[in-house]
Design an enzyme around this catalytic site. Structure first.
Site, PDB file in Angstrom:
ATOM      1  N   ASP A  30       1.584  -5.946   7.384  1.00 48.11           N
ATOM      2  CA  ASP A  30       0.386  -5.106   7.348  1.00 48.11           C
ATOM      3  C   ASP A  30      -0.791  -6.022   7.037  1.00 48.11           C
ATOM      4  O   ASP A  30      -0.870  -6.606   5.952  1.00 48.11           O
ATOM      5  CB  ASP A  30       0.535  -4.009   6.278  1.00 48.11           C
ATOM      6  CG  ASP A  30      -0.614  -3.011   6.330  1.00 48.11           C
ATOM      7  OD1 ASP A  30      -1.724  -3.396   6.763  1.00 48.11           O
ATOM      8  OD2 ASP A  30      -0.411  -1.846   5.931  1.00 48.11           O
ATOM      9  N   PHE A  40       0.860  -1.185   0.000  1.00 53.33           N
ATOM     10  CA  PHE A  40       0.000   0.000   0.000  1.00 53.33           C
ATOM     11  C   PHE A  40       0.904   1.245   0.000  1.00 53.33           C
ATOM     12  O   PHE A  40       1.807   1.342   0.836  1.00 53.33           O
ATOM     13  CB  PHE A  40      -0.859  -0.051   1.255  1.00 53.33           C
ATOM     14  CG  PHE A  40      -2.018   0.877   1.266  1.00 53.33           C
ATOM     15  CD1 PHE A  40      -3.028   0.773   0.322  1.00 53.33           C
ATOM     16  CD2 PHE A  40      -2.121   1.850   2.255  1.00 53.33           C
ATOM     17  CE1 PHE A  40      -4.122   1.623   0.362  1.00 53.33           C
ATOM     18  CE2 PHE A  40      -3.217   2.705   2.295  1.00 53.33           C
ATOM     19  CZ  PHE A  40      -4.216   2.586   1.343  1.00 53.33           C
ATOM     20  N   TYR A  69     -11.580  -0.856   9.650  1.00 53.12           N
ATOM     21  CA  TYR A  69     -12.805  -0.417   8.953  1.00 53.12           C
ATOM     22  C   TYR A  69     -13.088  -1.188   7.675  1.00 53.12           C
ATOM     23  O   TYR A  69     -14.061  -0.925   6.998  1.00 53.12           O
ATOM     24  CB  TYR A  69     -12.776   1.097   8.675  1.00 53.12           C
ATOM     25  CG  TYR A  69     -11.533   1.628   8.001  1.00 53.12           C
ATOM     26  CD1 TYR A  69     -11.340   1.467   6.647  1.00 53.12           C
ATOM     27  CD2 TYR A  69     -10.561   2.306   8.733  1.00 53.12           C
ATOM     28  CE1 TYR A  69     -10.201   1.950   6.028  1.00 53.12           C
ATOM     29  CE2 TYR A  69      -9.424   2.794   8.129  1.00 53.12           C
ATOM     30  CZ  TYR A  69      -9.246   2.611   6.779  1.00 53.12           C
ATOM     31  OH  TYR A  69      -8.121   3.094   6.169  1.00 53.12           O
ATOM     32  N   LYS A  70     -12.229  -2.161   7.334  1.00 53.24           N
ATOM     33  CA  LYS A  70     -12.463  -2.976   6.139  1.00 53.24           C
ATOM     34  C   LYS A  70     -13.266  -4.223   6.540  1.00 53.24           C
ATOM     35  O   LYS A  70     -14.438  -4.092   6.867  1.00 53.24           O
ATOM     36  CB  LYS A  70     -11.130  -3.288   5.472  1.00 53.24           C
ATOM     37  CG  LYS A  70     -10.488  -1.997   4.936  1.00 53.24           C
ATOM     38  CD  LYS A  70      -9.063  -2.140   4.508  1.00 53.24           C
ATOM     39  CE  LYS A  70      -8.561  -0.789   3.992  1.00 53.24           C
ATOM     40  NZ  LYS A  70      -7.099  -0.714   3.942  1.00 53.24           N
ATOM     41  N   ARG A  72     -12.136  -3.497  -8.479  1.00 55.55           N
ATOM     42  CA  ARG A  72     -11.973  -4.471  -7.393  1.00 55.55           C
ATOM     43  C   ARG A  72     -13.337  -4.944  -6.911  1.00 55.55           C
ATOM     44  O   ARG A  72     -14.225  -4.133  -6.630  1.00 55.55           O
ATOM     45  CB  ARG A  72     -11.257  -3.826  -6.199  1.00 55.55           C
ATOM     46  CG  ARG A  72      -9.766  -3.743  -6.335  1.00 55.55           C
ATOM     47  CD  ARG A  72      -9.097  -3.460  -5.010  1.00 55.55           C
ATOM     48  NE  ARG A  72      -9.768  -2.420  -4.220  1.00 55.55           N
ATOM     49  CZ  ARG A  72      -9.346  -1.982  -3.054  1.00 55.55           C
ATOM     50  NH1 ARG A  72      -8.269  -2.498  -2.499  1.00 55.55           N
ATOM     51  NH2 ARG A  72      -9.993  -1.029  -2.400  1.00 55.55           N
TER      52      ARG A  72
HETATM   53  C1  LIG Z   1      -6.415   0.410   4.097  1.00 51.92           C
HETATM   54  C2  LIG Z   1      -4.972   0.194   4.334  1.00 51.92           C
HETATM   55  C3  LIG Z   1      -4.268   1.036   5.181  1.00 51.92           C
HETATM   56  C4  LIG Z   1      -4.968   2.184   5.840  1.00 51.92           C
HETATM   57  O1  LIG Z   1      -4.112   3.056   6.470  1.00 51.92           O
HETATM   58  P1  LIG Z   1      -4.687   4.230   7.379  1.00 51.92           P
HETATM   59  O2  LIG Z   1      -3.489   4.879   7.882  1.00 51.92           O
HETATM   60  O3  LIG Z   1      -5.487   3.579   8.483  1.00 51.92           O
HETATM   61  O4  LIG Z   1      -5.535   5.101   6.530  1.00 51.92           O
HETATM   62  C5  LIG Z   1      -2.927   0.775   5.389  1.00 51.92           C
HETATM   63  N1  LIG Z   1      -2.311  -0.272   4.788  1.00 51.92           N
HETATM   64  C6  LIG Z   1      -2.973  -1.101   3.941  1.00 51.92           C
HETATM   65  C7  LIG Z   1      -2.273  -2.257   3.313  1.00 51.92           C
HETATM   66  C8  LIG Z   1      -4.320  -0.875   3.679  1.00 51.92           C
HETATM   67  O5  LIG Z   1      -4.977  -1.678   2.852  1.00 51.92           O
END
Ligand SMILES: *Cc1c(COP(=O)(O)O)cnc(C)c1O
Length: 419
Positions: free
Chosen positions: A204, A125, A229-230, A379
């Site tokens: 992560d 990410f 939140y996912k 997606r």
């Molecule tokens: C959604 C997601 C995040 C979210 O990061 P925030 O700092 O909470 O906004 C981080 N890493 C990955 C791999 C994600 O999919």
């Protein structure tokens, strides 16, 4: 003709089907395939929110801190621990995923003096890469961040990672499930390889927590962060979690010190003394309302059980791939996710030259909500707590129609700020 008898039979035989009714739904025809970005609202979260605001805040006021608020970061963390194969005292809820990654990466690098390499991959990410770039700069550019390239944008560079590991690597940071292609790393094998080079691994889990079984303790993983939140359905912007393996906790120090991580915050001592254990990784006052609202979604996942959820998720993504091959591939859709279920999380990416405009047609007139990831990936997130086989079939029919009937052509190429 959509759904067929097959999807109806699969839904009828689904042992998790009753859980769908435990989520708030106002539009029965909406096909929601973005639970990997923002999970649905559990029905009990609404009543809990009202209680939190009206009773705990409105009536009990400051007394609520001693009636459960203060322990929320560990208490909810201990529940999340059960979903990711960790011990209760190894998981804490705090801040955003990006902030937790910063704290853990910096803390880990300080424990690895003399080692200068940090490895990650280009499926990770981007926020994670930004955080690591910032950490390198903050530590005076003594480290080198190496972003290993995926061979095809779908599979992770697993062999390259093995070959690249040496005794100069301090830390390896990877997304357990890649946000775009959905590639799922073998946590046990990678963790072992990284540790045999004397480096630490930081996973992560944002796209794997609540969607695939995670076994942090059994695989002896060092560190992890993740999002709530996912697939956890914790609500927009709900705070994230961090994991530190038990035996590493005393050597790691939170680089963002604050009174909530202080030994006795209400002594108001002038010198910082970190709490023993994980609580030192708190900084400021937690966002109590959104932290508390994480719990109902976690409870639903615990009730279903990760093994049953994974079974259904694999069955659903397999079914979706079969439908894609028959009905979508002829219309220009390509599969951008691993074919092997063992290498796949719970979402599929489909590429199409007109991906952006198709996505607009789906959202604006076909009542399907997927999401879009540049340059041309649609997606489709499968959330086994509430996604049905019927929905997948109907979504495929609409994806086909968006192209076959030329519906996408009415939409502009211009992107919106959130995709
Ligand atoms: C959604 C997601 C995040 C979210 O990061 P925030 O700092 O909470 O906004 C981080 N890493 C990955 C791999 C994600 O999919």
């Amino acid at each position: 003709m959509w759904p067929t008898d097959l999807e109806k039979a699969l839904d009828a035989a689904d042992p998790l089907a009753p859980l769908r009714a435990r989520f708030h739904r106002t539009d029965p025809d909406l096909i929601y395939l973005d639970g990997n970005s923002l999970g649905r609202l559990p029905a009990t979260s609404s009543s809990l929110a009202a209680e939190m605001v009206e009773q705990q805040w409105g009536e009990r006021l400051i007394r609520s801190w001693n009636e459960g608020w203060f322990e929320l970061p560990e208490r909810v963390g201990a529940k999340i621990a059960r979903l990711i194969g960790a011990q209760p005292e190894e998981v804490l809820v705090a801040d955003a995923t990006s902030v937790n990654l910063f704290k853990l990466a910096l803390a880990a690098l300080r424990c690895q003096p003399g080692r200068t390499r940090i490895l990650t991959d280009d499926l990770n990410f981007p926020s994670d890469l930004y955080v690591l770039q910032g950490v390198v700069e903050l530590l005076g550019n003594q480290h080198r961040l190496e972003i290993l390239p995926s061979p095809d944008g779908v599979q992770a560079p697993v062999n390259l990672l093995q070959e690249t590991l040496d005794d100069d690597v301090a830390l390896v940071v990877l997304s357990h499930v890649a946000f775009k292609s959905g590639y799922l790393y073998d946590m046990g094998a990678v963790t072992a390889a990284v540790q045999s080079a004397g480096a630490w691994i930081l996973w992560d889990l944002s796209h794997s927590v609540g969607s695939v079984p995670v076994e942090l303790h059994r695989t002896h993983a060092d560190l992890a962060v993740g999002c709530t939140y996912k697939y956890l359905n914790g609500g927009p912007g709900a705070p994230a979690f961090l994991y530190i393996r038990h035996d590493l906790q005393e050597q790691l120090h939170n680089p963002i010190r604050g009174w909530m991580g202080q030994q006795n915050p209400f002594d108001f001592a002038l010198e910082y003394q970190p709490q023993p254990g994980l609580r030192r990784f708190l900084t400021g006052t937690p966002p109590v309302l959104s932290l508390a609202l994480i719990e109902p979604g976690v409870d639903l996942l615990l009730e279903a059980g990760m093994a049953a959820l994974r079974n259904k998720s694999v069955q659903q993504t397999e079914h979706l791939i079969a439908l894609w091959a028959e009905h979508l591939e002829p219309w220009g859709y390509t599969l951008r996710s691993p074919r092997q279920a063992a290498e796949r999380g719970s979402h599929l990416a489909l590429g199409h030259l007109e991906g952006w405009r198709i996505n607009q047609a789906l959202i604006r007139e076909l009542n399907v909500l997927p999401d879009f990831r540049a340059p041309d990936n649609i997606r489709l997130g499968v959330a086994p707590l509430y996604t049905t086989f019927t929905e997948l079939a109907v979504a495929v029919e609409r994806l086909q129609r968006a192209v076959a009937a030329g519906l996408y052509a009415r939409y502009p190429h211009q992107r919106t700020p959130v995709t």
